[in-house]
Design a protein around this motif. Structure first.
Motif, PDB file in Angstrom:
ATOM      1  N   GLU A 191       0.825  -1.215   0.000  1.00 45.51           N
ATOM      2  CA  GLU A 191       0.000   0.000   0.000  1.00 45.51           C
ATOM      3  C   GLU A 191       0.859   1.266   0.000  1.00 45.51           C
ATOM      4  O   GLU A 191       0.320   2.371  -0.033  1.00 45.51           O
ATOM      5  N   LYS A 192       2.174   1.087   0.072  1.00 46.32           N
ATOM      6  CA  LYS A 192       3.107   2.222   0.227  1.00 46.32           C
ATOM      7  C   LYS A 192       2.663   3.119   1.376  1.00 46.32           C
ATOM      8  O   LYS A 192       2.549   4.345   1.262  1.00 46.32           O
ATOM      9  N   ASP A 193       2.377   2.468   2.494  1.00 49.04           N
ATOM     10  CA  ASP A 193       1.957   3.140   3.721  1.00 49.04           C
ATOM     11  C   ASP A 193       3.176   3.836   4.341  1.00 49.04           C
ATOM     12  O   ASP A 193       4.011   3.192   4.982  1.00 49.04           O
TER      13      ASP A 193
ATOM     14  N   LEU B 280       9.907   6.925  -0.689  1.00 44.79           N
ATOM     15  CA  LEU B 280       8.543   6.446  -0.912  1.00 44.79           C
ATOM     16  C   LEU B 280       7.765   7.398  -1.819  1.00 44.79           C
ATOM     17  O   LEU B 280       6.929   6.958  -2.613  1.00 44.79           O
ATOM     18  N   ASP B 281       8.031   8.685  -1.720  1.00 46.58           N
ATOM     19  CA  ASP B 281       7.418   9.641  -2.654  1.00 46.58           C
ATOM     20  C   ASP B 281       7.832   9.303  -4.085  1.00 46.58           C
ATOM     21  O   ASP B 281       7.010   9.294  -5.004  1.00 46.58           O
TER      22      ASP B 281
ATOM     23  N   THR C 162       6.209   6.014  -5.235  1.00 46.72           N
ATOM     24  CA  THR C 162       4.788   6.202  -5.569  1.00 46.72           C
ATOM     25  C   THR C 162       4.637   6.883  -6.918  1.00 46.72           C
ATOM     26  O   THR C 162       3.834   6.460  -7.756  1.00 46.72           O
ATOM     27  N   SER C 163       5.421   7.927  -7.141  1.00 47.85           N
ATOM     28  CA  SER C 163       5.326   8.678  -8.399  1.00 47.85           C
ATOM     29  C   SER C 163       5.762   7.848  -9.595  1.00 47.85           C
ATOM     30  O   SER C 163       5.306   8.081 -10.725  1.00 47.85           O
TER      31      SER C 163
ATOM     32  N   ALA D  66       5.661   4.368  -9.731  1.00 52.99           N
ATOM     33  CA  ALA D  66       5.043   3.035  -9.710  1.00 52.99           C
ATOM     34  C   ALA D  66       6.062   1.927  -9.444  1.00 52.99           C
ATOM     35  O   ALA D  66       6.048   0.871 -10.086  1.00 52.99           O
TER      36      ALA D  66
END
Length: 330
Positions: A35-37, A75-76, A79-80, A82
């Motif tokens: 979930e990339k929590d 993590l940023d 997320t950006s 994928a």
């Protein structure tokens, strides 16, 4: 007491992960990564540092803070772009390095961010969530420019101007950094019994890596210590910076480097000198001492460096024509 309380909180927080059965630890780590929590993965990394890091629970708050920021930034990026955290591609790590360099970040800064991302993956492997080790062979360009060239020491005239405009607290802190060569964390941790102006010594009990050392005082620092002790010796009220209160046995009223930075920045502004942080003061101490003693080993000991390479590359330099007097008569 503040540090013990912080460590206790950190141990309690770490136990929310480390205290789990293996299967549940793995399940939660896999879920957080999938979930990339961000909060969950930061907590997992901090738990790993507390239980398995080289310094364990004694890992410095600044290291924890730096790794926390680094994990958040990775993590940023993940997320950006994928990035599958549990099954990263062969080029995902090198792409992260390239992105940071392309954004203008210096190699030393990239190294720190990669160390934080690497720590996240050690934590994921510790939890049994993955076997991936994407940063194992990643290459980071070396910055060939010496640190003392990129971030030079304060000049004698600059420090003199600031001392002319500073209050007693700022003056004393400047002497400790620019003469004794103390790190800001070492200076703020000093207690009154650590100062021995009669024998011109400072006892540093909280050095980097938890190493103690005795540091010689300059004549000016010994004089400033006597004056400062006469004004603020034990027996007065506890120091406060508006947010936190420091114990009566502490030398400074500043409870944090951020508060000290605020007051020094104000003094530098009044003096018309640009404040470039605390380290240029240490570099002034290293450079001036090296010019006198011509011995990197003694300067490294004064600054609390384990390796003289650290001193040589970032904290002290000789004049380019330093040997001319020695070569007379050749």
């Amino acid at each position: 007491m503040t540090l013990d309380h912080y460590r206790g909180d950190r141990l309690t927080q770490a136990q929310t992960w480390a205290g789990l059965p293996d299967d549940e630890l793995r399940r939660r780590a896999v879920q957080a990564a999938g979930e990339k929590d961000v909060d969950g993965l930061i907590a997992l990394t901090q738990a790993y540092l507390t239980h398995e890091g080289a310094s364990g629970l004694l890992t410095s708050p600044r290291t924890v803070e730096a790794y926390t920021l680094g994990v958040r930034q990775f993590l940023d990026h993940a997320t950006s772009n994928a990035v599958n955290l549990l099954r990263p591609g062969r080029r995902d790590a090198s792409s992260y390095v390239a992105a940071m360099l392309s954004a203008g970040r210096k190699p030393a800064g990239v190294q720190l961010k990669v160390a934080a991302a690497n720590c996240l993956y050690r934590a994921l492997r510790w939890a049994g969530a993955t076997e991936a080790d994407p940063f194992k062979d990643v290459k980071i360009p070396k910055d060939r420019t010496l640190g003392i060239v990129k971030r030079p020491p304060y000049q004698e005239d600059e420090l003199a101007d600031v001392l002319d405009h500073a209050d007693v607290h700022v003056k004393f802190l400047l002497f400790l950094t620019a003469h004794a060569g103390l790190r800001i964390s070492e200076a703020l941790a000093l207690t009154w019994e650590d100062l021995d102006e009669a024998n011109r010594r400072v006892h540093v009990r909280s050095g980097k890596g938890r190493k103690e050392r005795l540091v010689a005082m300059s004549t000016s620092l010994a004089r400033a210590t006597r004056h400062y002790r006469g004004l603020y010796a034990p027996g007065g009220p506890e120091h406060t910076d508006g947010k936190r209160t420091t114990p009566r046995d502490r030398v400074f009223r500043y409870a944090s480097p951020m508060t000290a930075r605020y007051h020094l920045d104000k003094a530098f502004q009044v003096a018309g000198v640009k404040f470039r942080g605390f380290h240029p003061g240490r570099k002034y101490a290293g450079t001036r001492l090296l010019q006198q003693v011509k011995d990197f080993g003694r300067v490294a000991a004064h600054l609390g460096h384990e390796s003289i390479d650290t001193t040589r590359k970032g904290y002290a330099k000789l004049a380019t024509d330093d040997l001319k007097d020695d070569l007379v008569g050749w």
